[in-house]
Scaffold this active site. Structure first.
Site, PDB file in Angstrom:
ATOM      1  CG  LEU A 159      -5.075  23.305 -40.861  1.00  0.00           C
ATOM      2  CD1 LEU A 159      -4.285  22.650 -41.995  1.00  0.00           C
ATOM      3  CD2 LEU A 159      -6.421  23.790 -41.374  1.00  0.00           C
ATOM      4  CG  ASP A 160     -10.011  20.004 -36.724  1.00  0.00           C
ATOM      5  OD1 ASP A 160      -9.784  20.903 -35.894  1.00  0.00           O
ATOM      6  OD2 ASP A 160     -11.130  19.796 -37.231  1.00  0.00           O
ATOM      7  NE  ARG A 161      -5.876  12.846 -34.659  1.00  0.00           N
ATOM      8  CZ  ARG A 161      -6.474  11.947 -33.892  1.00  0.00           C
ATOM      9  NH1 ARG A 161      -5.920  11.600 -32.749  1.00  0.00           N
ATOM     10  NH2 ARG A 161      -7.619  11.409 -34.241  1.00  0.00           N
ATOM     11  CB  THR A 190      -7.745  19.078 -41.315  1.00  0.00           C
ATOM     12  OG1 THR A 190      -9.010  18.875 -40.695  1.00  0.00           O
ATOM     13  CG2 THR A 190      -7.936  19.932 -42.560  1.00  0.00           C
ATOM     14  CG  HIS A 242     -14.595  20.200 -34.976  1.00  0.00           C
ATOM     15  ND1 HIS A 242     -14.961  19.230 -34.068  1.00  0.00           N
ATOM     16  CD2 HIS A 242     -13.236  20.157 -35.015  1.00  0.00           C
ATOM     17  CE1 HIS A 242     -13.886  18.634 -33.589  1.00  0.00           C
ATOM     18  NE2 HIS A 242     -12.827  19.187 -34.146  1.00  0.00           N
TER      19      HIS A 242
END
Length: 236
Positions: free
Chosen positions: A59-61, A63, A159
Protein backbone atom coordinates in the site's frame (compact mmCIF):
# COMPACT_ATOMS: atom_id res chain seq x y z
CA UNK A 1 4.20 3.51 16.47
CA UNK A 2 5.05 0.89 19.07
CA UNK A 3 5.05 -2.90 18.71
CA UNK A 4 1.96 -3.03 20.92
CA UNK A 5 0.13 -0.54 18.71
CA UNK A 6 0.98 -2.56 15.61
CA UNK A 7 -0.21 -5.80 17.25
CA UNK A 8 -3.45 -4.06 18.20
CA UNK A 9 -4.00 -3.42 14.47
CA UNK A 10 -4.02 -7.11 13.50
CA UNK A 11 -7.40 -7.84 11.92
CA UNK A 12 -6.92 -11.53 11.10
CA UNK A 13 -4.42 -14.22 12.01
CA UNK A 14 -4.15 -17.84 10.99
CA UNK A 15 -1.37 -20.30 10.21
CA UNK A 16 -0.61 -18.80 6.80
CA UNK A 17 -1.34 -15.07 6.87
CA UNK A 18 -1.89 -11.94 8.90
CA UNK A 19 -4.06 -9.02 7.85
CA UNK A 20 -3.25 -5.74 9.53
CA UNK A 21 -4.82 -2.30 9.50
CA UNK A 22 -1.97 -0.21 8.14
CA UNK A 23 -1.93 3.34 9.54
CA UNK A 24 -1.87 6.19 7.05
CA UNK A 25 1.45 8.02 6.77
CA UNK A 26 3.62 5.02 7.59
CA UNK A 27 5.57 3.64 4.60
CA UNK A 28 5.77 -0.13 4.26
CA UNK A 29 9.51 0.00 3.44
CA UNK A 30 12.41 1.97 4.84
CA UNK A 31 13.20 4.85 2.49
CA UNK A 32 16.65 5.95 1.29
CA UNK A 33 16.87 8.34 4.23
CA UNK A 34 15.76 5.80 6.82
CA UNK A 35 12.90 6.55 9.19
CA UNK A 36 9.98 4.66 10.66
CA UNK A 37 8.42 1.99 8.47
CA UNK A 38 6.00 -0.90 8.79
CA UNK A 39 8.49 -3.67 8.02
CA UNK A 40 10.53 -2.69 11.09
CA UNK A 41 7.69 -4.05 13.25
CA UNK A 42 7.24 -7.41 11.51
CA UNK A 43 9.62 -9.11 13.96
CA UNK A 44 7.01 -8.38 16.64
CA UNK A 45 4.31 -10.23 14.70
CA UNK A 46 5.74 -13.76 14.72
CA UNK A 47 3.38 -15.05 17.45
CA UNK A 48 5.72 -17.89 18.36
CA UNK A 49 6.73 -19.17 14.93
CA UNK A 50 10.26 -18.95 13.53
CA UNK A 51 9.45 -16.96 10.39
CA UNK A 52 9.14 -13.18 10.35
CA UNK A 53 6.06 -12.17 8.28
CA UNK A 54 6.62 -10.63 4.86
CA UNK A 55 4.52 -8.43 2.61
CA UNK A 56 1.99 -10.15 0.36
CA UNK A 57 1.35 -6.88 -1.49
CA UNK A 58 1.87 -3.17 -0.88
CA UNK A 59 0.00 0.00 0.00
CA UNK A 60 1.16 3.57 -0.59
CA UNK A 61 2.55 5.41 2.44
CA UNK A 62 -0.55 7.60 2.81
CA UNK A 63 -3.10 4.82 2.20
CA UNK A 64 -4.63 3.22 5.28
CA UNK A 65 -6.32 -0.10 5.84
CA UNK A 66 -6.10 -3.80 5.04
CA UNK A 67 -2.65 -5.14 4.22
CA UNK A 68 -1.92 -8.88 4.08
CA UNK A 69 1.33 -10.53 5.18
CA UNK A 70 2.50 -14.08 4.65
CA UNK A 71 3.58 -15.76 7.88
CA UNK A 72 5.81 -18.36 6.23
CA UNK A 73 7.00 -19.42 2.75
CA UNK A 74 3.84 -21.47 2.14
CA UNK A 75 1.61 -18.50 2.96
CA UNK A 76 3.66 -16.13 0.79
CA UNK A 77 3.60 -18.54 -2.14
CA UNK A 78 -0.17 -18.90 -1.89
CA UNK A 79 -0.65 -15.13 -1.67
CA UNK A 80 1.58 -14.57 -4.69
CA UNK A 81 -0.51 -17.01 -6.72
CA UNK A 82 -3.81 -15.41 -5.64
CA UNK A 83 -2.65 -11.89 -6.51
CA UNK A 84 -1.16 -12.96 -9.86
CA UNK A 85 -4.39 -14.68 -10.83
CA UNK A 86 -6.57 -11.77 -9.72
CA UNK A 87 -8.42 -13.86 -7.13
CA UNK A 88 -8.05 -11.42 -4.22
CA UNK A 89 -11.13 -9.22 -3.92
CA UNK A 90 -10.17 -5.73 -2.74
CA UNK A 91 -12.51 -2.96 -1.65
CA UNK A 92 -11.31 0.62 -1.21
CA UNK A 93 -13.18 3.60 0.21
CA UNK A 94 -12.39 7.01 -1.23
CA UNK A 95 -13.62 10.57 -0.88
CA UNK A 96 -13.42 12.50 -4.14
CA UNK A 97 -13.95 15.95 -5.52
CA UNK A 98 -16.82 15.74 -7.97
CA UNK A 99 -19.09 12.84 -8.88
CA UNK A 100 -18.77 10.36 -11.76
CA UNK A 101 -21.29 10.73 -14.57
CA UNK A 102 -22.51 7.18 -13.94
CA UNK A 103 -23.35 5.94 -10.43
CA UNK A 104 -21.37 2.78 -11.06
CA UNK A 105 -19.10 1.57 -13.80
CA UNK A 106 -15.70 0.36 -14.93
CA UNK A 107 -12.60 2.44 -15.68
CA UNK A 108 -10.24 0.78 -18.16
CA UNK A 109 -7.24 3.01 -18.75
CA UNK A 110 -3.71 1.62 -19.28
CA UNK A 111 -1.07 3.14 -16.99
CA UNK A 112 2.63 3.82 -17.38
CA UNK A 113 5.25 5.19 -14.99
CA UNK A 114 7.06 8.38 -16.02
CA UNK A 115 9.73 10.40 -14.24
CA UNK A 116 11.59 13.67 -14.57
CA UNK A 117 14.31 15.46 -12.63
CA UNK A 118 12.16 18.34 -11.48
CA UNK A 119 8.86 16.54 -10.76
CA UNK A 120 9.97 13.06 -9.77
CA UNK A 121 7.85 10.09 -10.84
CA UNK A 122 4.16 9.52 -11.32
CA UNK A 123 1.76 7.27 -13.21
CA UNK A 124 0.03 8.48 -16.38
CA UNK A 125 -2.63 7.15 -18.71
CA UNK A 126 -0.97 5.78 -21.83
CA UNK A 127 -3.34 3.98 -24.19
CA UNK A 128 -0.48 2.84 -26.43
CA UNK A 129 2.31 1.68 -24.11
CA UNK A 130 0.63 1.48 -20.69
CA UNK A 131 -0.15 -1.69 -18.76
CA UNK A 132 -3.74 -2.90 -18.60
CA UNK A 133 -5.47 -1.32 -15.59
CA UNK A 134 -9.08 -1.91 -14.56
CA UNK A 135 -11.07 -0.41 -11.68
CA UNK A 136 -14.76 -0.96 -10.96
CA UNK A 137 -16.51 1.63 -8.81
CA UNK A 138 -19.80 2.43 -7.13
CA UNK A 139 -20.92 5.82 -5.83
CA UNK A 140 -22.27 5.30 -2.32
CA UNK A 141 -23.34 8.90 -1.73
CA UNK A 142 -22.63 12.43 -2.90
CA UNK A 143 -23.16 15.94 -1.53
CA UNK A 144 -21.64 19.42 -1.69
CA UNK A 145 -19.49 18.64 -4.71
CA UNK A 146 -17.93 15.55 -3.12
CA UNK A 147 -18.54 11.80 -3.34
CA UNK A 148 -18.02 8.74 -1.21
CA UNK A 149 -17.05 5.97 -3.63
CA UNK A 150 -16.24 2.30 -3.27
CA UNK A 151 -13.59 1.04 -5.68
CA UNK A 152 -12.86 -2.55 -6.64
CA UNK A 153 -9.50 -2.70 -8.46
CA UNK A 154 -9.26 -5.69 -10.79
CA UNK A 155 -5.57 -5.10 -11.49
CA UNK A 156 -2.88 -3.92 -9.09
CA UNK A 157 -0.99 -1.09 -10.75
CA UNK A 158 0.81 1.55 -8.71
CA UNK A 159 -1.47 4.51 -7.88
CA UNK A 160 -4.18 2.86 -9.99
CA UNK A 161 -7.26 4.14 -8.15
CA UNK A 162 -5.77 7.60 -7.75
CA UNK A 163 -5.03 8.00 -11.45
CA UNK A 164 -8.24 6.39 -12.65
CA UNK A 165 -10.50 8.59 -10.55
CA UNK A 166 -8.57 11.73 -11.50
CA UNK A 167 -8.89 10.73 -15.16
CA UNK A 168 -12.69 10.75 -14.96
CA UNK A 169 -12.71 14.14 -13.24
CA UNK A 170 -13.01 12.91 -9.64
CA UNK A 171 -9.60 13.24 -7.97
CA UNK A 172 -9.23 11.95 -4.44
CA UNK A 173 -9.33 14.56 -1.69
CA UNK A 174 -5.84 15.22 -0.33
CA UNK A 175 -4.00 13.75 -3.33
CA UNK A 176 -0.91 15.92 -3.94
CA UNK A 177 0.01 14.19 -7.21
CA UNK A 178 -3.20 13.77 -9.17
CA UNK A 179 -5.53 16.48 -7.86
CA UNK A 180 -5.43 20.16 -8.76
CA UNK A 181 -7.62 21.11 -5.80
CA UNK A 182 -6.01 23.26 -3.14
CA UNK A 183 -6.15 20.70 -0.34
CA UNK A 184 -2.51 19.75 0.03
CA UNK A 185 -2.79 19.82 3.82
CA UNK A 186 -5.58 17.23 3.83
CA UNK A 187 -4.64 13.58 4.43
CA UNK A 188 -5.19 11.35 1.42
CA UNK A 189 -8.76 10.05 1.60
CA UNK A 190 -7.98 6.54 0.34
CA UNK A 191 -8.64 3.53 2.56
CA UNK A 192 -8.20 -0.19 1.91
CA UNK A 193 -11.52 -1.15 3.44
CA UNK A 194 -11.63 -4.92 2.94
CA UNK A 195 -9.91 -7.99 1.52
CA UNK A 196 -11.38 -11.37 0.63
CA UNK A 197 -8.81 -14.10 0.09
CA UNK A 198 -9.69 -17.67 -1.00
CA UNK A 199 -6.74 -19.23 0.81
CA UNK A 200 -8.04 -22.82 0.92
CA UNK A 201 -10.58 -24.52 -1.33
CA UNK A 202 -12.00 -26.51 1.55
CA UNK A 203 -12.71 -23.43 3.66
CA UNK A 204 -14.61 -20.16 3.17
CA UNK A 205 -12.50 -17.21 1.99
CA UNK A 206 -10.70 -15.17 4.63
CA UNK A 207 -12.49 -11.83 4.97
CA UNK A 208 -10.97 -8.87 6.79
CA UNK A 209 -12.36 -5.37 7.16
CA UNK A 210 -10.58 -2.27 8.47
CA UNK A 211 -12.50 0.56 10.16
CA UNK A 212 -12.19 3.93 8.42
CA UNK A 213 -9.33 6.06 9.77
CA UNK A 214 -10.06 9.11 11.93
CA UNK A 215 -9.18 11.54 9.13
CA UNK A 216 -11.91 10.04 6.93
CA UNK A 217 -14.65 10.12 9.57
CA UNK A 218 -15.69 13.78 9.08
CA UNK A 219 -16.16 13.20 5.36
CA UNK A 220 -18.20 10.06 5.91
CA UNK A 221 -20.38 11.95 8.36
CA UNK A 222 -20.81 14.78 5.87
CA UNK A 223 -21.70 12.26 3.16
CA UNK A 224 -23.87 10.18 5.47
CA UNK A 225 -25.42 7.27 3.57
CA UNK A 226 -29.11 6.60 3.42
CA UNK A 227 -30.80 3.22 4.04
CA UNK A 228 -30.73 2.38 0.33
CA UNK A 229 -27.06 3.27 -0.17
CA UNK A 230 -25.16 1.20 2.35
CA UNK A 231 -21.54 0.37 1.50
CA UNK A 232 -21.09 -3.19 0.30
CA UNK A 233 -18.95 -5.83 2.01
CA UNK A 234 -16.57 -6.16 -0.90
CA UNK A 235 -18.33 -9.00 -2.70
CA UNK A 236 -19.03 -7.19 -5.92
Amino acid sequence: MTPEEIRDRVLHRDGLILVIDKPAGLPVHEGPGGGDNLEAYFKHLTYGIQHVPALGHRLDRDTSGCLVLGRNPKGLKKLGKLFREGLVEKTYWVITHGTPKEPEGRIELPLRKVSSKDKGWRMVVDRKDGQESVTDYRVVSAADGMSFIECFPRTGRTHQIRVHLAAIGCPIVGDPLYSTAQDEEEPLQLHSRALRLPMQQSKPPVYAEAPPPPHMAPYLERLRTGPDMEPSRGDK
